[in-house]
Design an enzyme around this catalytic site. Structure first.
Site, PDB file in Angstrom:
ATOM      1  N   SER A  54       2.211  -8.573 -16.643  1.00 27.26           N
ATOM      2  CA  SER A  54       3.208  -8.854 -15.607  1.00 27.26           C
ATOM      3  C   SER A  54       4.209  -9.887 -16.097  1.00 27.26           C
ATOM      4  CB  SER A  54       2.514  -9.355 -14.332  1.00 27.26           C
ATOM      5  OG  SER A  54       1.648  -8.380 -13.788  1.00 27.26           O
ATOM      6  N   ALA A 148       3.848  -4.472 -12.250  1.00 29.16           N
ATOM      7  CA  ALA A 148       3.708  -5.925 -12.375  1.00 29.16           C
ATOM      8  C   ALA A 148       3.263  -6.498 -11.035  1.00 29.16           C
ATOM      9  CB  ALA A 148       5.031  -6.556 -12.813  1.00 29.16           C
ATOM     10  N   LYS A 149       2.290  -7.405 -11.093  1.00 29.65           N
ATOM     11  CA  LYS A 149       1.804  -8.045  -9.852  1.00 29.65           C
ATOM     12  C   LYS A 149       2.595  -9.337  -9.686  1.00 29.65           C
ATOM     13  CE  LYS A 149      -2.516  -9.348  -7.504  1.00 29.65           C
ATOM     14  NZ  LYS A 149      -2.552  -8.304  -6.459  1.00 29.65           N
ATOM     15  N   THR A 150       3.641  -9.269  -8.881  1.00 30.15           N
ATOM     16  CA  THR A 150       4.566 -10.386  -8.748  1.00 30.15           C
ATOM     17  C   THR A 150       4.690 -10.838  -7.298  1.00 30.15           C
ATOM     18  OG1 THR A 150       6.541  -9.053  -8.347  1.00 30.15           O
ATOM     19  CG2 THR A 150       5.919  -9.406 -10.643  1.00 30.15           C
ATOM     20  N   TYR A 154       5.494  -8.729  -3.161  1.00 32.12           N
ATOM     21  CA  TYR A 154       4.694  -8.894  -1.950  1.00 32.12           C
ATOM     22  C   TYR A 154       5.542  -9.219  -0.719  1.00 32.12           C
ATOM     23  CZ  TYR A 154       0.257  -8.007  -4.122  1.00 32.12           C
ATOM     24  OH  TYR A 154      -0.789  -7.374  -4.740  1.00 32.12           O
TER      25      TYR A 154
END
Length: 332
Positions: A54, A148-150, A154
């Protein structure tokens, strides 16, 4: 922070930090479970590899190696003397300048650990939850990268979650921009149809979930065929079973979608079998053949140097004992 344990209400970042203004952070959600051999972190390496991936997408060069961060996570759990917990490593852009360009802003890293129960409720693992299809779509391809965990992604999840809660549901399911099923606000999704397990592919703007991958692996061991393919919305209504997967949600059945009963209206046999295999593994009742559990040592020189962890204030959801361990000083 800065090499010490910091109670929740004393943790501070600069109000001009880039992350506050532009959402420039990548993070992970990881669980540590109680096992007969002591606390163990589930799939630590896979989670941290995703964190680095990410960061790479967003030109965030972390000044510490994966191994250093893994060790810091173990130490943070040790000094807080937790047997089970949720772990949140987060890398974010601090204060440098206030323009959109992030490159002159430092990359900072913090690790939070706290006790956290079942994300969608303890009874949900058996009874299931009521969900809706959200009016909000998941991210379009080539806009915000779904792999990507951003933090920024969220914001979309918040819209999905609030949309559901305001409508009287526990969670929402988003469609992708083509109208196919994507995922929940913070969970991947599977359906069971005629004995086959089906989950949306990555091209449907889903996060490559670690628990998603775990379920696919466990299903193979149980002889359950798995397909990754696009799902129309109505497939949710006529499926034999539907369930969420995720680090927080674990494996949570869905009993209704848009007020239509799914299957028997509670946990089905496939979800139950997968839950048993999953919890037997993470709680140490079955062999860890994949090496997915990382034991947390009970003592270390770092823990002794830092001394007893101070009791923290109440954390999210009313849980107590939350601390932040900031790597800025220790790892520099």
């Amino acid at each position: 922070m800065n090499g010490t344990l910091v109670p929740w209400d004393e943790a501070r970042i600069h109000v001009g930090a880039h992350v506050i203004h532009y959402g420039s952070a990548v993070f992970e959600g990881i669980r540590c479970y109680t096992t007969p051999e002591g606390p163990a972190i589930f799939r630590l390496d896979a989670h941290m590899e995703r964190l680095f991936n990410s960061a790479k997408v967003y030109w965030m060069e972390l000044p510490w190696s994966l191994e250093q961060l893994n060790e810091a996570i173990l130490e943070t759990i040790q000094v807080n003397r937790l047997q089970s917990c949720y772990i949140r490593p987060v890398a974010y852009r601090g204060f440098g300048q206030l323009g959109v360009n992030p490159l002159d802003c430092p990359v900072e890293v913090a690790i939070l650990v706290w006790e956290w129960g079942k994300y969608l409720g303890a009874e949900a693992l058996e009874q299931g939850v009521d969900v809706c299809v959200s009016s909000w779509n998941r991210l379009a391809p080539n806009t915000l990268p779904a792999m990507a965990k951003t933090a920024a992604n969220y914001m979309n999840s918040q819209l999905i979650k609030v949309d559901a809660v305001k409508g009287g549901f526990v969670e929402g399911i988003a469609l992708d921009t083509q109208g196919f099923v994507s995922e929940g606000s913070g969970e991947n999704l599977f359906i069971v149809s005629k004995g086959r397990l089906i989950t949306p592919p990555l091209v449907s703007s889903v996060l490559p979930g670690i628990t998603r991958d775990t379920v696919i692996t466990l299903a193979g061991r149980l002889g359950i065929p798995v397909d990754e393919k696009a799902l129309p919305r109505e497939a949710l209504y006529i499926a034999d079973e539907v369930f969420f997967t995720g680090t927080a949600a674990e494996i949570t059945p869905i009993r209704t979608v848009d007020r239509r009963t799914v299957g028997a209206g509670r946990r089905g046999p496939v979800a139950e079998a997968l839950q048993k295999a999953f919890f037997d593994l993470i709680e140490g009742r079955s062999e860890d053949e994949h090496g997915w559990l990382t034991p947390v040592p009970t003592t270390s020189a770092v823990a002794e140097a830092l001394g007893e962890a101070r009791p923290g204030p109440r954390g999210p959801g009313g849980d107590s004992g939350m601390h932040i361990y900031d790597l800025l000083k220790m790892a520099s």
